[in-house]
Enzyme design. Structure first.
Site, mmCIF file in Angstrom:
data_model
loop_
_atom_site.group_PDB
_atom_site.id
_atom_site.type_symbol
_atom_site.label_atom_id
_atom_site.label_comp_id
_atom_site.label_asym_id
_atom_site.label_seq_id
_atom_site.Cartn_x
_atom_site.Cartn_y
_atom_site.Cartn_z
ATOM 1 N N ASN A 157 -43.351 115.021 -26.997
ATOM 2 C CA ASN A 157 -43.340 116.478 -27.179
ATOM 3 C C ASN A 157 -42.047 117.135 -26.702
ATOM 4 O O ASN A 157 -41.699 118.224 -27.165
ATOM 5 C CB ASN A 157 -44.542 117.116 -26.472
ATOM 6 C CG ASN A 157 -45.752 117.149 -27.383
ATOM 7 O OD1 ASN A 157 -45.621 117.039 -28.607
ATOM 8 N ND2 ASN A 157 -46.939 117.283 -26.803
ATOM 9 N N PHE A 194 -50.421 110.904 -24.406
ATOM 10 C CA PHE A 194 -49.126 110.594 -23.790
ATOM 11 C C PHE A 194 -48.032 111.565 -24.229
ATOM 12 O O PHE A 194 -46.864 111.171 -24.373
ATOM 13 C CB PHE A 194 -48.721 109.130 -24.068
ATOM 14 C CG PHE A 194 -49.898 108.196 -24.163
ATOM 15 C CD1 PHE A 194 -50.723 108.012 -23.070
ATOM 16 C CD2 PHE A 194 -50.214 107.555 -25.349
ATOM 17 C CE1 PHE A 194 -51.837 107.194 -23.142
ATOM 18 C CE2 PHE A 194 -51.333 106.745 -25.435
ATOM 19 C CZ PHE A 194 -52.146 106.557 -24.328
ATOM 20 N N CYS A 195 -48.405 112.815 -24.467
ATOM 21 C CA CYS A 195 -47.444 113.845 -24.908
ATOM 22 C C CYS A 195 -46.758 113.447 -26.201
ATOM 23 O O CYS A 195 -45.639 113.884 -26.477
ATOM 24 C CB CYS A 195 -46.376 114.129 -23.844
ATOM 25 S SG CYS A 195 -47.026 114.691 -22.296
ATOM 26 N N ASN A 196 -47.385 112.596 -26.985
ATOM 27 C CA ASN A 196 -46.797 112.172 -28.265
ATOM 28 C C ASN A 196 -47.925 112.176 -29.291
ATOM 29 O O ASN A 196 -48.556 111.145 -29.547
ATOM 30 C CB ASN A 196 -46.190 110.764 -28.095
ATOM 31 C CG ASN A 196 -45.555 110.243 -29.385
ATOM 32 O OD1 ASN A 196 -45.725 110.819 -30.455
ATOM 33 N ND2 ASN A 196 -44.834 109.142 -29.264
#
Ligand code: PLP
Length: 492
Positions: A139, A397-399
């Site tokens: 992100n 995982f911020c993805n």
């Protein structure tokens, strides 16, 4: 004392991965430098979240700080000069480590995110230009699209293949062909996915350059277990967090900028430390050249002094040995997980991304399913892991891209969930798509690093094996109404 089954498994592992023997010195290193893991029975499996530091890194750093008076580097006093020397020594060590001396400028930041934000806010986005992102991006890279949008730049995403979650090359080629010749075009991708562990080819950099793109390589998840030599691949921008490479210090990252690109960046403001000259009356300022123009305020100079120590530690362990060890453990873990079956013969695990170690790093992301094929809630698995001293990572995982691609989660899924429940939160959304569509926007991630050993992998496999023939689990004590996704009983 290891059990017979552990000994047998280890023998089988060594026969399967004989190159692991060349990394035995890392077992000795673990005993000396990472003894706290085994002293407390901790199984650390989140090296992509954060690396672990060696005890000697902290000792050496403390000795360095205690040996002399170190002042704010923004002056010429003896204490200031000593600090400046330490910071510049760290900068040289970073440039040398990445094979970047002479070609690149190293800008110290708070973390990889800080490095990425520099690119976002200083890149000359324009209405004619383009921003091309891969659907597999953290992100902190995805967020650059907001700077692009504000400048009227068109933003595109290169899609991923299913099930391997690699880049769809034909689609990427078509998107790369769309650079605007008279404008600034930026292409950003991760060297290694922090979701799937996929390594995207570094040859993409030259290919994108040829088609008129500047390239931002997010190397944050790559450099703890892989050698990266910038002179050979020439990305324009590279983002790094040092705690991911060697655990300590936190609070320091780096943006490496190809010198030829530095003049293209336009800083949106100035601050203490970044100007050669600024007036109040004339409202003018002259930005400092090179890295100084980007290092806002006082640097985290104590922590920066620990960066060289960390790099020396990594060099002593051997980045290639770490790479080999992590690759062997990853290969073993993948094979064992893929083979796991419930008594009725149905697979227990779904792996996100490639099933072999070809062009993939030391990250294994998965979900578990019950004998009827129902998803087991990853939060329940994390809870079980925690009870056994296992530290792993769950969520997206911020993805968000790879999970959305793998599960076929669409904009409509979000819209429907929001319409049903205006107070939608991520846990409720996850609950909703899991119950109704059997989808999961989140998963369980295991990642290996410098101090990982075979026993760590086995402990996780034991946890996985304990889920055999388990039926769908509830989230702790909480029960949800499946229709509305509202909490109807919270027993916690
Ligand atoms: C691939 C990737 N990029 C960027 C980041 C952001 O790093 P930081 O949180 O240290 O800024 C991470 C962190 O997990 C990452 O894995």
């Amino acid at each position: 004392m290891h059990s017979t089954s552990h000994t047998n498994a280890y023998a089988e592992f060594l026969a399967r991965y004989p190159q692991y023997r060349s990394t035995f010195h890392l077992d000795a290193l673990r005993a000396v430098e990472y003894g706290r893991l085994d002293e407390h029975g901790q199984i650390y499996l989140d090296y992509t979240g954060a690396g672990l530091h060696a005890a000697s890194q902290v000792r050496e750093h403390a000795e360095l700080l205690n040996a002399q008076a170190l002042g704010n580097p923004h002056s010429a006093s003896p204490s200031s000069s000593r600090t400046t020397a330490l910071v510049e020594g760290a900068r040289r060590a970073v440039l040398e480590w990445f094979g970047a001396e002479g070609d690149y400028t190293a800008i110290f930041t708070a973390n990889a995110t800080g490095a990425l934000k520099h690119v976002g806010e200083s890149y000359p986005f324009s209405p004619k230009g383009r921003l091309l992102l891969t659907a597999d991006n953290h992100n902190s890279v995805n967020g650059i699209r907001e700077f692009a949008r504000q400048a009227g730049t068109r933003v595109s995403y290169a899609p991923l293949t299913v099930p391997e979650l690699r880049l769809e090359m034909l689609a990427l080629e078509a998107l790369l062909a769309g650079a605007e010749p008279d404008a600034a075009n930026l292409f950003a991708f991760p060297a290694q996915s922090n979701f799937t562990g996929v390594k995207h080819s570094l040859d993409l950099i030259a290919g994108a350059h040829d088609r008129g793109w500047d390239v931002l390589l997010d190397a944050a998840a790559y450099v703890s277990t892989n050698r990266l030599i910038l002179r050979e691949i020439q990305p324009d921008f590279v983002s790094i967090s040092f705690y991911k490479m060697f655990g300590y210090p936190t609070g320091v990252g780096c943006l490496l900028v190809r010198n030829a690109m530095l003049g293209k960046l336009r800083r949106p403001w100035f601050a203490g430390g970044t100007v050669n000259f600024a007036t109040v009356g004339g409202r003018r300022h002259v930005l400092s050249p090179g890295e100084a123009g980007f290092e806002d305020g006082t640097l985290n100079y104590f922590s920066i002094a620990a960066v060289g120590i960390g790099l020396r530690h990594l060099a002593g362990a051997g980045i290639d040995a770490i790479h080999t060890r992590v690759e062997c453990l990853t290969g073993w873990l993948l094979e064992q997980l893929i083979a796991m079956r419930h008594s009725n013969g149905r697979p227990m695990v779904r792996i996100y991304g490639p099933l072999t170690t070809t062009m993939r790093g030391g990250i294994v992301t998965m979900n578990f399913y019950d004998p009827d094929g129902h998803l087991l809630d990853y939060r329940r698995v994390e809870e079980l892991a925690g009870q056994q001293g296992i530290s792993l990572r769950t969520g997206c995982f911020c993805n968000p891209g790879p999970g959305e691609t793998a599960e076929g989660i669409t904009d409509e899924d979000f819209a429907v969930a929001l319409a049903r429940n205006p107070d939608l939160t991520l846990p409720l959304f996850l609950q909703m798509i899991a119950h109704e569509g059997g989808k999961s926007a989140g998963a369980i991630r295991v990642s290996f690093g410098i101090a990982s050993n075979f026993a760590d992998a086995q402990r996780f496999l034991q946890l996985a094996a304990s889920l055999r023939d388990q039926t769908r689990l509830t989230i702790g004590e909480t029960t949800f109404d499946i229709e509305s996704c509202r909490v109807i009983r919270d027993g916690s």
